[in-house]
Write an enzyme that holds these catalytic residues in place. Structure first.
Site, PDB file in Angstrom:
ATOM      1  N   GLU A 193      62.352  50.822  36.714  1.00 54.95           N
ATOM      2  CA  GLU A 193      62.018  51.818  37.719  1.00 54.95           C
ATOM      3  C   GLU A 193      61.805  52.968  37.305  1.00 54.95           C
ATOM      4  O   GLU A 193      62.804  53.673  36.669  1.00 54.95           O
ATOM      5  CB  GLU A 193      63.148  51.774  38.812  1.00 54.95           C
ATOM      6  CG  GLU A 193      62.778  52.585  39.944  1.00 54.95           C
ATOM      7  CD  GLU A 193      63.835  53.338  40.767  1.00 54.95           C
ATOM      8  OE1 GLU A 193      63.560  53.584  42.009  1.00 54.95           O
ATOM      9  OE2 GLU A 193      64.705  53.651  40.223  1.00 54.95           O
ATOM     10  N   HIS A 215      63.347  48.805  48.752  1.00 53.25           N
ATOM     11  CA  HIS A 215      64.523  49.272  49.642  1.00 53.25           C
ATOM     12  C   HIS A 215      64.816  50.857  49.812  1.00 53.25           C
ATOM     13  O   HIS A 215      65.521  51.147  50.316  1.00 53.25           O
ATOM     14  CB  HIS A 215      65.890  48.610  48.995  1.00 53.25           C
ATOM     15  CG  HIS A 215      66.231  49.379  47.809  1.00 53.25           C
ATOM     16  ND1 HIS A 215      65.339  49.012  46.524  1.00 53.25           N
ATOM     17  CD2 HIS A 215      67.013  50.113  47.313  1.00 53.25           C
ATOM     18  CE1 HIS A 215      65.896  49.626  45.657  1.00 53.25           C
ATOM     19  NE2 HIS A 215      66.765  50.182  45.711  1.00 53.25           N
ATOM     20  N   ASP A 216      63.896  51.450  49.016  1.00 54.19           N
ATOM     21  CA  ASP A 216      64.022  52.769  49.173  1.00 54.19           C
ATOM     22  C   ASP A 216      62.725  53.634  50.129  1.00 54.19           C
ATOM     23  O   ASP A 216      62.558  54.789  50.017  1.00 54.19           O
ATOM     24  CB  ASP A 216      63.728  53.734  47.856  1.00 54.19           C
ATOM     25  CG  ASP A 216      64.999  53.238  46.812  1.00 54.19           C
ATOM     26  OD1 ASP A 216      66.023  53.115  47.530  1.00 54.19           O
ATOM     27  OD2 ASP A 216      64.608  53.390  45.628  1.00 54.19           O
ATOM     28  N   ASP A 242      69.764  43.639  39.110  1.00 56.91           N
ATOM     29  CA  ASP A 242      69.646  45.147  39.170  1.00 56.91           C
ATOM     30  C   ASP A 242      70.544  45.612  38.121  1.00 56.91           C
ATOM     31  O   ASP A 242      71.512  45.316  38.127  1.00 56.91           O
ATOM     32  CB  ASP A 242      69.792  45.760  40.421  1.00 56.91           C
ATOM     33  CG  ASP A 242      68.711  46.836  40.806  1.00 56.91           C
ATOM     34  OD1 ASP A 242      68.628  47.778  39.915  1.00 56.91           O
ATOM     35  OD2 ASP A 242      68.310  46.691  41.831  1.00 56.91           O
ATOM     36  N   ASP A 280      67.167  50.407  37.101  1.00 59.69           N
ATOM     37  CA  ASP A 280      67.299  51.435  38.055  1.00 59.69           C
ATOM     38  C   ASP A 280      66.962  52.925  37.297  1.00 59.69           C
ATOM     39  O   ASP A 280      67.596  53.150  36.340  1.00 59.69           O
ATOM     40  CB  ASP A 280      68.730  51.618  38.472  1.00 59.69           C
ATOM     41  CG  ASP A 280      68.668  52.621  39.785  1.00 59.69           C
ATOM     42  OD1 ASP A 280      68.095  52.111  40.669  1.00 59.69           O
ATOM     43  OD2 ASP A 280      69.546  53.430  39.710  1.00 59.69           O
TER      44      ASP A 280
HETATM   45  O1  ISL Z   1      63.225  60.583  42.428  1.00 59.16           O
HETATM   46  C1  ISL Z   1      63.060  60.194  43.409  1.00 59.16           C
HETATM   47  C2  ISL Z   1      62.441  61.241  44.395  1.00 59.16           C
HETATM   48  O2  ISL Z   1      63.035  61.358  45.854  1.00 59.16           O
HETATM   49  C3  ISL Z   1      63.400  59.067  44.013  1.00 59.16           C
HETATM   50  O3  ISL Z   1      62.328  58.366  43.637  1.00 59.16           O
HETATM   51  C4  ISL Z   1      64.561  58.356  43.215  1.00 59.16           C
HETATM   52  O4  ISL Z   1      64.412  58.588  41.608  1.00 59.16           O
HETATM   53  C5  ISL Z   1      64.675  56.919  43.283  1.00 59.16           C
HETATM   54  O5  ISL Z   1      64.786  56.696  44.627  1.00 59.16           O
HETATM   55  C6  ISL Z   1      65.570  56.189  42.584  1.00 59.16           C
HETATM   56  O6  ISL Z   1      66.057  55.110  43.181  1.00 59.16           O
HETATM   57  C7  ISL Z   1      66.932  54.090  42.625  1.00 59.16           C
HETATM   58  O7  ISL Z   1      68.141  54.795  42.257  1.00 59.16           O
HETATM   59  C8  ISL Z   1      68.971  55.331  43.118  1.00 59.16           C
HETATM   60  C9  ISL Z   1      69.353  54.646  44.359  1.00 59.16           C
HETATM   61  O8  ISL Z   1      69.778  55.222  45.424  1.00 59.16           O
HETATM   62  C10 ISL Z   1      67.913  53.767  44.758  1.00 59.16           C
HETATM   63  O9  ISL Z   1      68.364  52.954  45.847  1.00 59.16           O
HETATM   64  C11 ISL Z   1      67.487  53.197  43.758  1.00 59.16           C
HETATM   65  O10 ISL Z   1      66.256  52.283  43.929  1.00 59.16           O
HETATM   66  C12 ISL Z   1      70.180  55.692  42.675  1.00 59.16           C
HETATM   67  O11 ISL Z   1      70.660  54.674  41.754  1.00 59.16           O
END
Ligand code: ISL
Ligand code: CA
Length: 545
Positions: free
Chosen positions: A275, A346-347, A111, A213
């Protein structure tokens, strides 16, 4: 945006690549497998499960961050990019894991979290010590004597404003995520060199690529004087995240991605998946088009909630929406671009729980999602536990919730006047902790979640089916029936043809297939004894012609 819309999406031949053929498996190390009984998953735990993953037919692993971190956001707040998190093990453990993964014919991607660092990263500490110095330029520091008025109205994804004030340094600093995740200034060439060197450090070790990310957030739009612009309140009201229009697809995004590809990924022939929340199909084409030299693939998230809903709404996900979404992308994304296929990470809460709350349907829904994921066109990303048929965790109180996003949101909801029950109900619907509880490997634990070995066997069967038929990997795609709750489609190449018939709803219906001579090669096991003329709730069948 000045970007030329090239290439024009076409149906030309698809270039073959290992990452188009592989099934990826995402590991969230903290909750995957704990090898030493301290309650925290670790690298040795992953090593212990490599045979299991190989046996499942997995071609590549994606590890969520394993770097040194104070864990304000479980490792997405990195303190040292070239050190392994103590709880997870050592660099020797990592090297061994990489070697053993490769020995089993699997690849490993890491990552890459470079939109921000932890506020405990050496760069940020130095930046605060001397905002005028080299590292001061790595972040968005805005000198000010006024500790009550932030430089603009941008808000954080994890509640509240997006700026911290630092008394001693007399400056504001931008954080789009938690108060300990400080945004990096990609307009600074020295910062971009640091990132490139770090990426090369891991690629030189033999890592096969990265998941990147929130990589579409790295370029922030600026006013003529260099300051960051005010977010539009109307857009903010609609999108929740005031300011987002200034960085979700910033002015130098394409240039920075091209530079990183040329200086790190391309020379190593390494793979990249970004992402990219909020980018629609057309922007994703501009980022992943083969000749453009930016990224190989992206994760677009529009399939995770149906229109009008957000993750924290308690609602039933309608799979007809997924059918229409995926059909649109498969027909229009073009053969120079490759889709990622996933429902979980994981989100997010577990997809099965969004589709149904009736436990008697959990099994069939798990099978249906798997059959779609391994027979649609794209590269599947399995999230740990999908193959166990996991559903949401039955949390009963906020004490069990640890994710920074949920904890902050809960506070915000109480401040807005919600009762504790109302606020907890919201958290329960959307908390990322559903995906972050330790996997229940051992059936005999008192954990409320149970694994389902019969689902694992089906994952194995369907992954093997995909692996042995290029028609399912590169073949054409056509929809044969998309009436309400129905999804019938064909995948084919010169050698083989398949028809997949799905019931997307909870009511039984008449089957429409087979037509002509074909063989049934898969059917949702729960319905194996039912007459062929009836499709059970969420039933899926695969026919070979
Ligand atoms: O923008 C959003 C709306 O809620 C989310 O999609 C967000 O941009 C996304 O969750 C980003 O995720 C990633 O970066 C974050 C981290 O907490 C997450 O676990 C990761 O997947 C910050 O590094
Ligand atoms: Ca451990």
């Amino acid at each position: 945006n000045q970007e030329k819309a090239s290439p024009v999406p076409s149906d030309g031949p698809i270039t073959k690549a290992w990452w188009k053929e592989a099934v990826f498996y995402q590991i969230y190390p903290r909750s995957f497998y704990d090898s030493n009984g301290d309650g925290i998953g670790d690298l040795k735990g992953i090593l212990d499960k490599l045979d299991y993953l190989q046996d499942l037919g997995i071609g590549a692993l994606w590890l969520s961050p394993v770097y040194d971190s104070p864990n304000d956001d479980n490792g997405y707040d990195i303190r040292d990019y070239e050190k392994i998190m103590k709880e997870f093990g050592t660099m020797e453990d990592f090297d061994l894991l990489l070697e053993e993964t490769h020995k089993r014919g699997m690849r490993l991607i890491m990552d890459l979290v470079v939109n921000h660092t932890s506020d405990e990263h050496a760069w940020f500490r130095k930046a605060l010590e001397n905002p005028e110095g080299k590292e001061g330029g790595y972040y968005f520091l805005v000198p000010s004597e006024d500790s009550s008025n932030p430089p603009n109205n941008w808000v954080s994804f994890f509640s509240g404003g997006a700026w911290n004030y630092y008394d001693k340094a007399k400056c504001w600093a931008l954080h789009l995520f938690s108060k300990k995740q400080m945004d990096l200034n990609w307009d600074n060439p020295a910062l971009r060199r640091e990132v490139t060197d770090m990426v090369n450090f891991w690629l030189d070790k033999g890592v096969d690529g990265f998941r990147m990310d929130v990589i579409n957030y790295i370029s922030k739009e600026r006013n003529a004087d260099g300051s960051l612009p005010q977010g539009n309140e109307t857009i903010g009201g609609l999108m929740t995240f005031t300011g987002i229009e200034h960085y979700y697809y910033g002015p130098h995004l394409h240039a920075y991605l091209k530079e990183l590809k040329a200086n790190a990924f391309a020379p190593h022939n390494a793979f990249s998946v970004g992402e990219t929340p909020g980018l629609g199909m057309h922007m994703c084409q501009l980022i992943t088009g083969e000749e453009r030299g930016e990224l190989d693939m992206v994760f677009s998230f529009d399939q995770l909630e149906t229109p009008g809903h957000t993750r924290f709404d308690d609602y039933t996900y309608d799979l007809n929406y997924y059918r229409d979404y995926i059909t649109d992308w498969m027909l229009h994304y073009g053969n120079q671009c490759r889709m990622s296929l996933f429902y979980n990470n994981h989100d997010n809460p577990r997809m099965i729980s969004k589709v149904t709350t009736d436990p008697s349907f959990y099994g069939p829904v798990a099978v249906l999602l798997a059959a779609l994921q391994f027979t649609l066109r794209g590269t599947p990303f399995v999230f740990q536990g999908d193959e166990m048929g996991l559903v949401n965790y039955p949390f009963t109180s906020m004490e069990q919730i640890s994710d920074v996003e949920s904890v902050n949101l809960y506070k915000e909801l109480l401040e807005k006047g919600q009762s504790e029950e109302e606020a907890f109900h919201t958290i329960l619907a959307g908390t990322r902790d559903h995906a972050r509880v330790l996997l229940p490997w051992n059936q005999n634990t008192p954990l409320p979640q149970k694994i389902h070995p019969e689902i694992t066997a089906i994952y194995k069967e369907l992954i093997a089916l995909r692996a042995s038929h290029e028609a399912l990997i590169y073949g054409q795609f056509r929809v044969l029936n998309h009436k309400k709750d129905r999804f019938v489609y064909k995948r084919w190449d010169d050698k083989d043809s398949f028809v997949v018939e799905c019931n997307l709803g909870a009511a039984g219906k008449r089957a429409a297939f087979p037509g002509g001579s074909c063989t049934l090669i898969f059917r949702t096991p729960a319905y194996k004894k039912e007459p062929m003329k009836d499709l059970g709730p969420y039933e899926v069948r695969i026919w070979k012609y």
